[in-house]
Every structure is written in C-alpha cells, then in structure tokens.
Design an enzyme around this catalytic site. Structure first.
Site: not given
Length: 582
Positions: A313-314
C-alpha cells in the site's frame, strides 16, 4: 502578515501550532470546525459539484425529457429483476413475497432513475459528475427498504420467530456501541465477545526480536526456522496507515511465517503511532528515518547482501520512491536491492478510484485545516472515509444485521487488525495528498528526494507488482500504470479479493485465485490493463508460492547460515512496543 494571522496568545493558553504557508489563522479555525461537523468533507466542493450538475441538467431539455419518460414508464421487468437478484440486500427469498417485492422493485426503479439523472449530462466536469453520482448513491442507500424493520421481511420473520428477542438483542448491541463511542477515555466499556485480539498474544506471533529502533520505527528480525537460508534477506515496508501485522496475523495466514518457513531471512518495519507532537513529520522523514535507515541496518546485518524489498500500500509507494532514488546514480550506491515487490501500491495517482472523490483543492483546504488543528488525521476519521466507499456493505447492511436482527458478526483476526487504527501526522498526510494524489508529482517527475527530482524510469531493479481485483483503495488498473513509468523487468499479477483480503491469501484458502502472464507469451510494447487481462492465465490457489518462486529465481543458489539476530543487543521480542501503541 495580517493581524488575524498573528493573534496574541493569552497567558496560560496553549499557543497555536505554526501556520501553513499562505493560510490565515481565523480561516483555519473556521474551516477546521466546519470539517469536524462534516467529517472532513468540504461543503463548498459539494455545493459546486451539485451546482455544476443541476445547471447543466436544466440546460439539457432532451435529457430532461428522457428522464421524464423513464419516470412515467414505471420501468421494471427482467432488467430490474436481474439487478435486484445481484443485490445482497434483497437476496433472501422473503423479498419475493408481496408487498416486500414491491418495496424492492420500487427502490430499484428509483435507483435506476437517479443513476440516469446523474450520468451523461453534457458539460458537467467529470469530477463533479462522479461526486454527485456517489453522493446520491449514498443518500439512496440510507433509505433502502432493507434498513427499516417494518419494510424488511427478514427482520420481521426474525422478530416473530424469536418472540421479539432479536429486536431486544439488536437494541442492546446498539446501546453497547453508542456507549463505546461516547464514553470518556478512562471509562471501561465491555467489548463485544471475542473481539480482543492482542498483538503478541493472539496475532503477530511469529518469533523474532526488535534489532533496531528510532523515533519513527522499529525493525523486527524474525528467527530462522531452518539451518540454511537464502543469502538475500527480505525487508518488508508496510503502510503506516494501519499496523504492520496484517502481514503476520494468525500462524495459518501469516505471510511472514510463510516466508521464514521457506528459508528466507525476513525483517519487518513497525511504525510508531504518531500523536500531536509529531505534526511536523513529513514524507521525507518516513523515507530517510524509515526506509533508508532500515535498509542500512539490513545491509549491515547481512554483510552487504542485496535485499528483496517488499512494500504494501502506501509503504509500497514510499519504497518505489526509495528505489528510484537508489537507482538514480545521484543518491546512493547501486546494487542494494535484489528485487522490488509492490503489493497493492499506486505510483500514478491520475486515476485513484473513488478515493479521488475526496481529493480536490477545496476538499484538501478543509482537511488540512482539520489536521492542522488536531496535529494529525485520526484513525477513525480515516476509517470513516474508507467505510463511505462501501457504505452499503460496511455500514447499512451491518447495522441492519446487528441492530435490527440482533446478530453480531463473528470477529476474526483480520477484523481486529482493521479496527486497530493509527494516526497520520499533519505534514506527512498533507504532503501525500497534495503532492501525490492531487498533483501526481511522482508520476510526472516532480517528486524531490534530497532536493533532487526522482523518476521511476530510473528503476532498474526487477519488479513484482501485485494488484487485487476488488481493491477500492488502490484500484488494480491504477496500480498497473507503473508499466508506463518504469522500464525495469516486471512481473504483474492480479489476485482475487480486495485491498486486504487479496493480500492475506495463504495457501489452502478457499476461493483464491490469481491471473499471471503466460510463461511462453512474447509481447512487444505496452499492453493496456484489459489487453493484459485478456491474455493472462488464471491460476487457482494462493499467489504466495508463485511469488516466493520468483524471489528464489532472483536469489543466490547457495544457501548460507542465518545471520545473527541483530548486530548488537536486541531491544526486546517481537512484536515490539510500537505496535501496541493506541
């Protein structure tokens, strides 16, 4: 500077935080208070979207005539029945009985009308059209007949069968949730039965030690489970939007444990949960004191062996930035990475999916004001945005089930992790939303590391990129856009499931599958996402073994003795201290 932006501080009063550039103190206070009421939504952006839509609709008499004809025709029939059949709210057989069938059919007719009314209006800005359609859909979902006890046959049948006890249980569930929501922090409120999953006791159980820590993260090294291991260690960079142990849940579905059992040396970053004092932590802090600090430690631990870097993800977005800086030739030495794996991580934010509905200049002005006032974005505020994307399933259907039918959802490890939220520092989240989401600086070559622009086209490290089919946080077609930004050797895989469940996909998990490129397929040039999917091979089961074999192909053939558990004294057993912070 105006007088309003430099208001004096009353003695004994906590001084206000520093002002962001080009912002006025009074404006920030007003907008932060409005954002608290609206949940961070800009009423200006919302009103502009609806104004754009209805004014263009009024100037489209042909479209208005089509809508009038549609409303007058009382459309129903096969198409409407098919739509209802695919809607889980009306899946029970009881919805086929009169009058409930009429309630469902009428509601679906209203949905179809507004779907047509909010789409295809010539001249409306696409972003505004999406905002209007999304908002109308949310309002309609609030008033679905399944949400009310007198129009929902399932609720009525459950109440009759239980002598009203289902409604009583539902009322008690609602009371318990409300007490938990409004109770002061020092008041003990019972949790739902079975919801108490604690890292180190119920989840995050893979044995290991914290071998390094700074003010931003802990680095966990997991104990080897074999006498010989691959020379190249695996460093995992999780997102700091949630806690790391989604990748180390229960023993049977822990990606960390799986890799360790296959003979890999695995290290995991565990981010500290920031508070108001960390308001000025920025994206560069997470890069320098996070990824680069962990990479330095891992390289030293394993004698300089190149690292298989994995980002989720991030964390994957940040890892891609780090890899571009490492391979640029201007930042650090080449050859520190053996491979780069990005799990559900976006690098081009031009089409971010429905999260983009909350990203424009007006929305970010109000959200910045809210975060400036708090010093961070709270976990429950962020969770509310994600729930809003799927309010039908995550809000209304759950409320119907728990409050009207008295049935609590059985808790599990993934649900417990999802409820264990974190905060995001004001500066970091503002930089992330403005620089990446709004302006797409990373994809367009404007993102700076140490004052130097980094380009993903500089990455030469072999890449494994994974998207998930039902991902509403990082839509897979958006994840796929890295093909346009990077020419490194790349393996793209599309897994079944969503942003979280598609990653937690252990071997043996029922109904798991993934698409991969055919081994003997030769392609020339760029293929669009749909072209790639048309030519991809569907494989049953988990994608973990396929990825692990990919890692092995990029590792040294000769296995070596496991590295020591840390360079110096360890800082305690896994899962460490930071993951326990609330």
């Amino acid at each position: 500077m105006s007088a309003l932006s430099s208001l004096s501080v009353v003695p004994g009063m906590v001084p206000p935080p520093p002002l962001p550039a080009h912002r006025n103190l009074l404006d920030l206070h007003l907008q932060s208070q409005i954002a608290r009421v609206t949940g961070g939504i800009s009423p200006v952006a919302m009103s502009l979207a609806f104004q754009d839509w209805w004014q263009h609709l009024l100037m489209s008499p042909g479209k208005c005539c089509e809508l009038a004809a549609f409303a007058a025709s009382g459309v129903g029939g096969v198409g409407l029945a098919r739509d209802s059949a695919g809607d889980g709210r009306f899946a029970d057989a009881a919805w086929g009985d009169w009058p409930f069938s009429q309630y469902a059919q009428g509601f679906r007719q209203i949905e179809q009308f507004w779907r047509q009314a909010t789409s295809g209006v010539c001249g409306v800005t696409p972003h505004h059209a999406d905002v209007v359609a999304f908002t109308v859909r949310q309002l309609l979902d609030m008033y679905a007949p399944s949400n009310f006890p007198w129009t929902n046959p399932e609720v009525i049948q459950a109440a009759l069968a239980s002598g009203g006890r289902s409604l009583l249980r539902g009322a008690l569930n609602w009371r318990q949730d409300m007490c938990r929501r409004i109770a002061p922090p020092d008041m003990a409120v019972p949790e739902p039965v079975g919801s108490g999953y604690l890292p180190g006791r119920d989840v995050a159980l893979t044995p290991g030690n914290v071998i390094y820590a700074n003010e931003l993260m802990e680095l966990i090294q997991y104990a080897p489970q074999s006498g010989k291991v691959y020379a190249e260690p695996v460093l995992i960079v999780p997102s700091w939007i949630m806690k790391y142990y989604i990748l180390d849940l229960s023993p049977h579905n822990s990606l960390v444990r799986y890799l360790v059992e296959q003979g890999h040396t695995v290290l995991m970053m565990s981010w500290r949960n920031p508070d108001r004092r960390d308001r000025d932590l920025g994206m560069d802090d997470y890069l320098q004191r996070g990824v680069f600090a962990a990479l330095d430690e891992v390289n030293a631990l394993c004698g300089g062996a190149p690292v298989h870097a994995v980002g989720y993800c991030l964390g994957g977005t940040l890892l891609a930035i780090a890899a571009a800086a490492l391979d640029s030739g201007d930042h650090r030495a080449h050859g520190r990475l053996a491979s780069l794996t990005l799990l559900a991580a976006q690098t081009d934010f031009s089409e971010p999916g429905e999260l983009g509905l909350f990203i424009d200049d007006s929305e970010l002005a109000f959200l910045d004001a809210l975060m400036w006032d708090q010093g961070y974005l709270a976990g429950d505020q962020m969770a509310a945005s994600f729930q809003l994307l799927h309010a039908r399933d995550l809000v209304w259907s759950r409320m119907m089930r728990e409050y009207l039918m008295g049935r609590r959802t059985a808790p599990n490890d993934l649900m417990a992790w999802n409820a264990d939220s974190t905060r995001l520092p004001f500066r970091m989240h503002s930089e992330y939303l403005h620089g990446l989401f709004l302006h797409n600086d990373l994809a367009e070559g404007r993102y700076l590391v140490d004052g130097i622009p980094v380009a993903l086209s500089d990455i030469r490290t072999p890449m494994f990129v994974l998207g998930t089919q039902r991902d509403h946080v990082s839509p897979w077609r958006s994840v796929y856009k890295i093909h346009l930004l990077c020419g490194a050797p790349m393996e793209f895989v599309l897994a079944a499931g969503g942003h979280n469940a598609g990653i937690v996909s252990e071997p043996g998990h029922a109904r798991r599958s993934y698409f991969r490129q055919a081994a003997n397929l030769v392609t020339y040039g760029y293929s669009s996402p749909d072209e790639w999917l048309d030519r991809a091979v569907l494989a049953d089961g988990s994608w973990w073994p396929y990825w692990q074999r990919w890692l092995v192909q990029r590792s040294s053939r000769k296995r070596v003795a496991p590295p020591p558990m840390g360079i110096g004294p360890t800082l305690g057993p896994a899962p460490g201290r930071y993951v326990l912070q609330s």
